[in-house]
Design a protein around this motif. Structure first.
Motif, PDB file in Angstrom:
ATOM      1  N   ILE A 117       0.826  -1.207   0.000  1.00 31.86           N
ATOM      2  CA  ILE A 117       0.000   0.000   0.000  1.00 31.86           C
ATOM      3  C   ILE A 117       0.857   1.253   0.000  1.00 31.86           C
ATOM      4  CG2 ILE A 117      -1.550   1.376   1.456  1.00 31.86           C
ATOM      5  CD1 ILE A 117      -3.020  -1.158   2.162  1.00 31.86           C
ATOM      6  N   LYS A 118       1.912   1.236   0.847  1.00 30.59           N
ATOM      7  CA  LYS A 118       2.762   2.407   0.976  1.00 30.59           C
ATOM      8  C   LYS A 118       3.514   2.716  -0.315  1.00 30.59           C
ATOM      9  CE  LYS A 118       2.085   3.601   5.285  1.00 30.59           C
ATOM     10  NZ  LYS A 118       1.583   4.902   5.655  1.00 30.59           N
ATOM     11  N   LYS A 119       3.849   1.682  -1.078  1.00 28.90           N
ATOM     12  CA  LYS A 119       4.674   1.884  -2.260  1.00 28.90           C
ATOM     13  C   LYS A 119       3.877   2.453  -3.428  1.00 28.90           C
ATOM     14  CE  LYS A 119       8.022  -1.735  -1.067  1.00 28.90           C
ATOM     15  NZ  LYS A 119       8.551  -3.068  -1.431  1.00 28.90           N
ATOM     16  N   LYS A 120       2.571   2.255  -3.433  1.00 30.56           N
ATOM     17  CA  LYS A 120       1.743   2.748  -4.526  1.00 30.56           C
ATOM     18  C   LYS A 120       1.196   4.128  -4.191  1.00 30.56           C
ATOM     19  CE  LYS A 120       0.232  -1.805  -6.171  1.00 30.56           C
ATOM     20  NZ  LYS A 120      -0.948  -2.679  -6.418  1.00 30.56           N
ATOM     21  N   LEU A 121       1.274   5.035  -5.135  1.00 26.98           N
ATOM     22  CA  LEU A 121       0.813   6.404  -4.938  1.00 26.98           C
ATOM     23  C   LEU A 121      -0.684   6.429  -4.635  1.00 26.98           C
ATOM     24  CD1 LEU A 121       1.860   9.349  -5.049  1.00 26.98           C
ATOM     25  CD2 LEU A 121       1.087   9.409  -7.432  1.00 26.98           C
ATOM     26  N   LEU A 122      -1.063   7.032  -3.509  1.00 24.77           N
ATOM     27  CA  LEU A 122      -2.461   7.201  -3.080  1.00 24.77           C
ATOM     28  C   LEU A 122      -3.185   5.874  -2.867  1.00 24.77           C
ATOM     29  CD1 LEU A 122      -3.619  10.155  -5.377  1.00 24.77           C
ATOM     30  CD2 LEU A 122      -2.686  10.271  -3.077  1.00 24.77           C
ATOM     31  N   ALA A 123      -2.419   4.758  -2.799  1.00 25.78           N
ATOM     32  CA  ALA A 123      -3.072   3.452  -2.685  1.00 25.78           C
ATOM     33  C   ALA A 123      -3.713   3.234  -1.325  1.00 25.78           C
ATOM     34  CB  ALA A 123      -2.048   2.342  -2.955  1.00 25.78           C
ATOM     35  N   ASP A 124      -3.300   4.006  -0.310  1.00 24.66           N
ATOM     36  CA  ASP A 124      -3.863   3.770   1.020  1.00 24.66           C
ATOM     37  C   ASP A 124      -5.162   4.541   1.254  1.00 24.66           C
ATOM     38  OD1 ASP A 124      -2.381   6.165   0.990  1.00 24.66           O
ATOM     39  OD2 ASP A 124      -2.213   6.156   3.177  1.00 24.66           O
ATOM     40  N   ILE A 125      -5.604   5.350   0.289  1.00 24.16           N
ATOM     41  CA  ILE A 125      -6.865   6.082   0.441  1.00 24.16           C
ATOM     42  C   ILE A 125      -8.039   5.134   0.219  1.00 24.16           C
ATOM     43  CG2 ILE A 125      -8.336   7.913  -0.501  1.00 24.16           C
ATOM     44  CD1 ILE A 125      -5.887   9.505  -1.145  1.00 24.16           C
ATOM     45  N   ASP A 126      -9.012   5.209   1.108  1.00 26.86           N
ATOM     46  CA  ASP A 126     -10.230   4.412   0.971  1.00 26.86           C
ATOM     47  C   ASP A 126     -11.185   5.163   0.040  1.00 26.86           C
ATOM     48  OD1 ASP A 126     -12.501   2.935   1.154  1.00 26.86           O
ATOM     49  OD2 ASP A 126     -12.689   3.026   3.336  1.00 26.86           O
ATOM     50  N   TRP A 127     -11.097   4.858  -1.247  1.00 27.48           N
ATOM     51  CA  TRP A 127     -11.875   5.607  -2.237  1.00 27.48           C
ATOM     52  C   TRP A 127     -13.371   5.349  -2.109  1.00 27.48           C
ATOM     53  CZ3 TRP A 127      -9.434   9.443  -4.267  1.00 27.48           C
ATOM     54  CH2 TRP A 127      -8.056   9.373  -4.466  1.00 27.48           C
ATOM     55  N   ASN A 128     -13.768   4.225  -1.531  1.00 23.50           N
ATOM     56  CA  ASN A 128     -15.192   3.964  -1.331  1.00 23.50           C
ATOM     57  C   ASN A 128     -15.826   4.992  -0.402  1.00 23.50           C
ATOM     58  OD1 ASN A 128     -15.226   1.656  -2.940  1.00 23.50           O
ATOM     59  ND2 ASN A 128     -14.574   0.343  -1.242  1.00 23.50           N
ATOM     60  N   CYS A 129     -15.012   5.545   0.484  1.00 20.80           N
ATOM     61  CA  CYS A 129     -15.480   6.609   1.369  1.00 20.80           C
ATOM     62  C   CYS A 129     -15.197   7.982   0.765  1.00 20.80           C
ATOM     63  CB  CYS A 129     -14.796   6.485   2.737  1.00 20.80           C
ATOM     64  SG  CYS A 129     -15.187   7.800   3.911  1.00 20.80           S
ATOM     65  N   ALA A 130     -14.033   8.136   0.156  1.00 18.82           N
ATOM     66  CA  ALA A 130     -13.594   9.447  -0.315  1.00 18.82           C
ATOM     67  C   ALA A 130     -14.409   9.953  -1.503  1.00 18.82           C
ATOM     68  CB  ALA A 130     -12.107   9.397  -0.688  1.00 18.82           C
ATOM     69  N   ILE A 131     -14.634   9.100  -2.518  1.00 14.39           N
ATOM     70  CA  ILE A 131     -15.290   9.566  -3.739  1.00 14.39           C
ATOM     71  C   ILE A 131     -16.727  10.037  -3.504  1.00 14.39           C
ATOM     72  CG2 ILE A 131     -16.136   8.821  -6.008  1.00 14.39           C
ATOM     73  CD1 ILE A 131     -13.592   7.202  -6.345  1.00 14.39           C
ATOM     74  N   PRO A 132     -17.590   9.261  -2.834  1.00 16.01           N
ATOM     75  CA  PRO A 132     -18.949   9.773  -2.571  1.00 16.01           C
ATOM     76  C   PRO A 132     -18.944  11.078  -1.776  1.00 16.01           C
ATOM     77  CG  PRO A 132     -18.822   7.426  -2.101  1.00 16.01           C
ATOM     78  CD  PRO A 132     -17.424   7.888  -2.314  1.00 16.01           C
ATOM     79  N   SER A 133     -18.016  11.194  -0.834  1.00 11.01           N
ATOM     80  CA  SER A 133     -17.933  12.412  -0.027  1.00 11.01           C
ATOM     81  C   SER A 133     -17.585  13.613  -0.897  1.00 11.01           C
ATOM     82  CB  SER A 133     -16.875  12.248   1.071  1.00 11.01           C
ATOM     83  OG  SER A 133     -17.140  11.129   1.868  1.00 11.01           O
ATOM     84  N   LEU A 134     -16.611  13.444  -1.770  1.00  7.98           N
ATOM     85  CA  LEU A 134     -16.169  14.551  -2.614  1.00  7.98           C
ATOM     86  C   LEU A 134     -17.233  14.945  -3.623  1.00  7.98           C
ATOM     87  CD1 LEU A 134     -12.456  13.514  -3.212  1.00  7.98           C
ATOM     88  CD2 LEU A 134     -13.415  15.009  -1.470  1.00  7.98           C
ATOM     89  N   VAL A 135     -17.959  13.965  -4.141  1.00 10.01           N
ATOM     90  CA  VAL A 135     -19.052  14.270  -5.081  1.00 10.01           C
ATOM     91  C   VAL A 135     -20.119  15.114  -4.399  1.00 10.01           C
ATOM     92  CG1 VAL A 135     -20.945  13.266  -6.412  1.00 10.01           C
ATOM     93  CG2 VAL A 135     -18.665  12.255  -6.549  1.00 10.01           C
ATOM     94  N   ILE A 136     -20.488  14.744  -3.173  1.00  6.54           N
ATOM     95  CA  ILE A 136     -21.521  15.487  -2.442  1.00  6.54           C
ATOM     96  C   ILE A 136     -21.022  16.886  -2.093  1.00  6.54           C
ATOM     97  CG2 ILE A 136     -22.891  15.547  -0.312  1.00  6.54           C
ATOM     98  CD1 ILE A 136     -22.915  12.481  -0.418  1.00  6.54           C
ATOM     99  N   VAL A 137     -19.744  17.018  -1.697  1.00  5.12           N
ATOM    100  CA  VAL A 137     -19.178  18.340  -1.414  1.00  5.12           C
ATOM    101  C   VAL A 137     -19.279  19.232  -2.654  1.00  5.12           C
ATOM    102  CG1 VAL A 137     -17.033  19.587  -0.966  1.00  5.12           C
ATOM    103  CG2 VAL A 137     -17.640  17.633   0.436  1.00  5.12           C
ATOM    104  N   ALA A 138     -18.946  18.662  -3.827  1.00  5.38           N
ATOM    105  CA  ALA A 138     -19.027  19.428  -5.074  1.00  5.38           C
ATOM    106  C   ALA A 138     -20.459  19.860  -5.362  1.00  5.38           C
ATOM    107  CB  ALA A 138     -18.484  18.591  -6.233  1.00  5.38           C
ATOM    108  N   LEU A 139     -21.427  18.973  -5.114  1.00  3.69           N
ATOM    109  CA  LEU A 139     -22.833  19.309  -5.357  1.00  3.69           C
ATOM    110  C   LEU A 139     -23.328  20.386  -4.401  1.00  3.69           C
ATOM    111  CD1 LEU A 139     -24.315  15.737  -5.963  1.00  3.69           C
ATOM    112  CD2 LEU A 139     -23.824  17.511  -7.668  1.00  3.69           C
ATOM    113  N   ILE A 140     -22.759  20.416  -3.187  1.00  6.62           N
ATOM    114  CA  ILE A 140     -23.129  21.460  -2.225  1.00  6.62           C
ATOM    115  C   ILE A 140     -22.494  22.790  -2.608  1.00  6.62           C
ATOM    116  CG2 ILE A 140     -22.857  22.216   0.172  1.00  6.62           C
ATOM    117  CD1 ILE A 140     -23.066  19.283   0.996  1.00  6.62           C
ATOM    118  N   ALA A 141     -21.215  22.743  -3.006  1.00  2.00           N
ATOM    119  CA  ALA A 141     -20.481  23.974  -3.288  1.00  2.00           C
ATOM    120  C   ALA A 141     -20.841  24.587  -4.636  1.00  2.00           C
ATOM    121  CB  ALA A 141     -18.978  23.697  -3.248  1.00  2.00           C
ATOM    122  N   LEU A 142     -21.237  23.762  -5.600  1.00  2.25           N
ATOM    123  CA  LEU A 142     -21.488  24.260  -6.952  1.00  2.25           C
ATOM    124  C   LEU A 142     -22.555  25.348  -7.023  1.00  2.25           C
ATOM    125  CD1 LEU A 142     -20.221  23.686  -9.668  1.00  2.25           C
ATOM    126  CD2 LEU A 142     -22.087  22.089 -10.162  1.00  2.25           C
TER     127      LEU A 142
END
Length: 538
Positions: free
Chosen positions: A8-33
């Motif tokens: 995980i450490k050797k791969k760039l951004l591999a330790d991010i839990d995208w299942n949590c991150a992506i939905p959160s960022l999409v909703i933030v964008a929909l709020i801020a837009l």
């Protein structure tokens, strides 16, 4: 460290839990837009909604922080207070001085520089308890209220989840700090591994990103106003952009270096700068007036603590007063930060007892925060009373310009302004790099009990929050976002209580007050120091 974690450490951004991150960022964008594209309409809608929100929830928001004070003190002085958050044979991972400095920087940051200096004036314009506006009584009430904003309620909101998170990570050795996993012992596997658990984690990330972007956006105009006044530069987005980028460079570098090499050292620097600023103001400024005014303001705070704590202006049927609405907004906004504060506090509290964590937090309030607020506010009040600056008129241009005007009329003004600017800059940078580190830990798939989040993931979250803040500043959309991030405190309050009760249940299950306490012959000087997870970072 396991082979999986090494990969995980050797791969760039591999330790991010995208299942949590992506939905959160999409909703933030929909709020801020909408705030970006339709600023005026969004601002009107959100502010109208907030007025209704205040009327409907004021009693709720007023009572909950007081209740949390009681829970915090009960935990500190009950059998749970002696539970060690780590190996009972070890001493704390970081020194007391650095611990206090880090708590101070993470929890209060540059916001204390803003509200401490100028908040009294906002209250004096629309004071509580029927006091006539703009009078000396109104100014004194405003100063006492500024202390109240940084007092016991705020400390309780910020520290109350720390013991549960610290026990979860440092005692039970769990591999992440997601809210869903923290609540497993309380709500079961079905909640922790199911859709409800994921929704709770997503809500947390949304609230944090909104709050972080808002904090950057609110701090930058103060920095640019002081910098512009010092070097006679015109205010505007260009200067705000430069200040924000400077802040970003500092806090991304510090977050990249980690807790021990970055955040702790920057926190120590904050304390030295703060001491320097206080000495300059007290010696070369109106030190005697500030001392007398601070004592009287503290007396007013203590005398009115219950009134401030339960003030809802219920007999005013004509509308919502400033004190009531701001109190509701402030507690709501602080709740959006509450659990992130608790998580970070937990990460740096390895080796401390529950009692130490809670009392250090409360103690920091009256040893550092209250005096700093009184000194900065007293300096501004003196400028108003002597006619050196019409603070109320200066506020029409915003808090930043008003603060800059106050600083510009002090003796040794250039020196005081430089130190004030550097302190506000490093305070905000420390707050944000602590937030970045904690968010990276929260949204990580790595084993947080054994290794820190990767440098690439810290950098990712730092850039994301910074870009969000710059985008909102460019279009002037911070006002709606500020209110939305405050309203987000409602679900966070529910999450807060879930974490508290989950921590208590874990300690009950383990009988931690018996099995996880200091040995009778424990000697702090001879005990080995607890190891930072940062020490294992690759």
């Amino acid at each position: 460290m396991s082979e999986k974690e090494m990969t995980i450490k050797k791969k760039l951004l591999a330790d991010i839990d995208w299942n949590c991150a992506i939905p959160s960022l999409v909703i933030v964008a929909l709020i801020a837009l909408p705030a970006i594209l339709f600023e005026e309409q969004t601002s009107t809608f959100v502010n109208n909604f907030f007025n209704t929100f205040v009327e409907a929830t004021s009693a709720f928001y007023i009572v909950i922080p007081v209740f949390l004070i009681g829970i915090g003190l009960w935990m500190a002085f009950s059998k749970y207070g002696k539970v060690v958050l780590g190996d009972p044979k070890e001493r704390p991972a970081i020194s007391n001085f650095t611990y206090i400095a880090t708590l101070m920087a993470m929890c209060y940051g540059a916001t204390i520089m803003r509200t401490g200096t100028i908040q009294w004036a906002y209250i004096a314009e629309d004071p509580p308890f029927g006091i006539e506006p703009y009078t000396n009584a109104a100014i004194l009430a405003g100063s006492a209220y500024s202390i109240f904003l940084w007092g016991l309620q705020l400390a309780a909101i910020y520290v109350i989840t720390a013991p549960a998170v610290a026990y979860f990570v440092h005692v039970r050795g769990q591999n992440n700090v997601k809210i869903s996993q923290l609540c497993r012992s309380l709500l079961g596997d079905k909640f922790a591994d199911g859709i409800l658990g994921k929704m709770v984690d997503i809500i947390f990330v949304i609230a944090l990103v909104l709050g972080a972007a808002t904090t950057i956006g609110l701090a930058s105009p103060v920095l640019s106003a002081v910098f512009g006044e010092l070097f006679h530069l015109e205010p505007g987005f260009g200067l705000d952009f430069i200040m924000t980028v400077s802040m970003i460079v500092i806090f991304t570098t510090s977050a990249f270096l980690g807790i021990e090499k970055g955040i702790e050292r920057l926190s120590d620097l904050n304390i030295y700068l703060m001491i320097g600023l206080v000495v300059l103001i007290m010696i070369f400024g109106p030190g005697l007036f500030i001392l007398n005014f601070s004592v009287e303001s503290l007396g007013q705070y203590l005398d009115n603590l219950l009134l401030f704590s339960f003030y809802s202006d219920s007999l005013n049927f004509g509308g919502t007063g400033y004190t009531e609405s701001y109190t509701v907004f402030w507690w709501a906004y602080c709740f959006t930060w509450g659990i992130i504060q608790g998580i970070f506090c937990a990460l740096i509290s390895k080796g401390r007892t529950v009692k130490e964590v809670i009392l250090y937090y409360f103690g920091t309030i009256f040893l550092i925060v209250v005096p700093l607020s009184c000194i900065l506010g007293g300096m501004a009040v003196y400028s108003q009373l002597t006619g050196a600056v019409d603070v109320f008129a200066a506020l029409e241009a915003g808090a930043g310009p008003a603060i800059a005007k106050v600083l510009s009329v002090q003796k040794l003004a250039p020196v005081i302004m430089v130190v004030f600017f550097l302190l506000a800059l490093t305070f905000c940078a420390t707050t944000m790099d602590s937030t970045t580190y904690t968010l990276a830990a929260f949204a990580s798939k790595a084993d947080i009990a054994k290794s820190a989040p990767s440098k690439s993931s810290r950098l990712f979250w730092a850039i994301l929050m910074s870009v969000s803040a710059l985008a909102m500043m460019k279009v002037g959309g911070l006002g709606p976002l500020e209110v939305v991030s405050g309203i987000a405190g409602v679900p966070i309050i529910v999450i807060t209580f879930l974490v508290i009760f989950a921590g208590i249940k874990m300690m009950k299950q383990d009988k931690a007050w018996v099995t996880h306490v200091r040995p009778d012959d424990w000697d702090a000087e001879k005990a080995p120091r607890a190891e930072h997870v940062e020490d294992r970072l690759i």
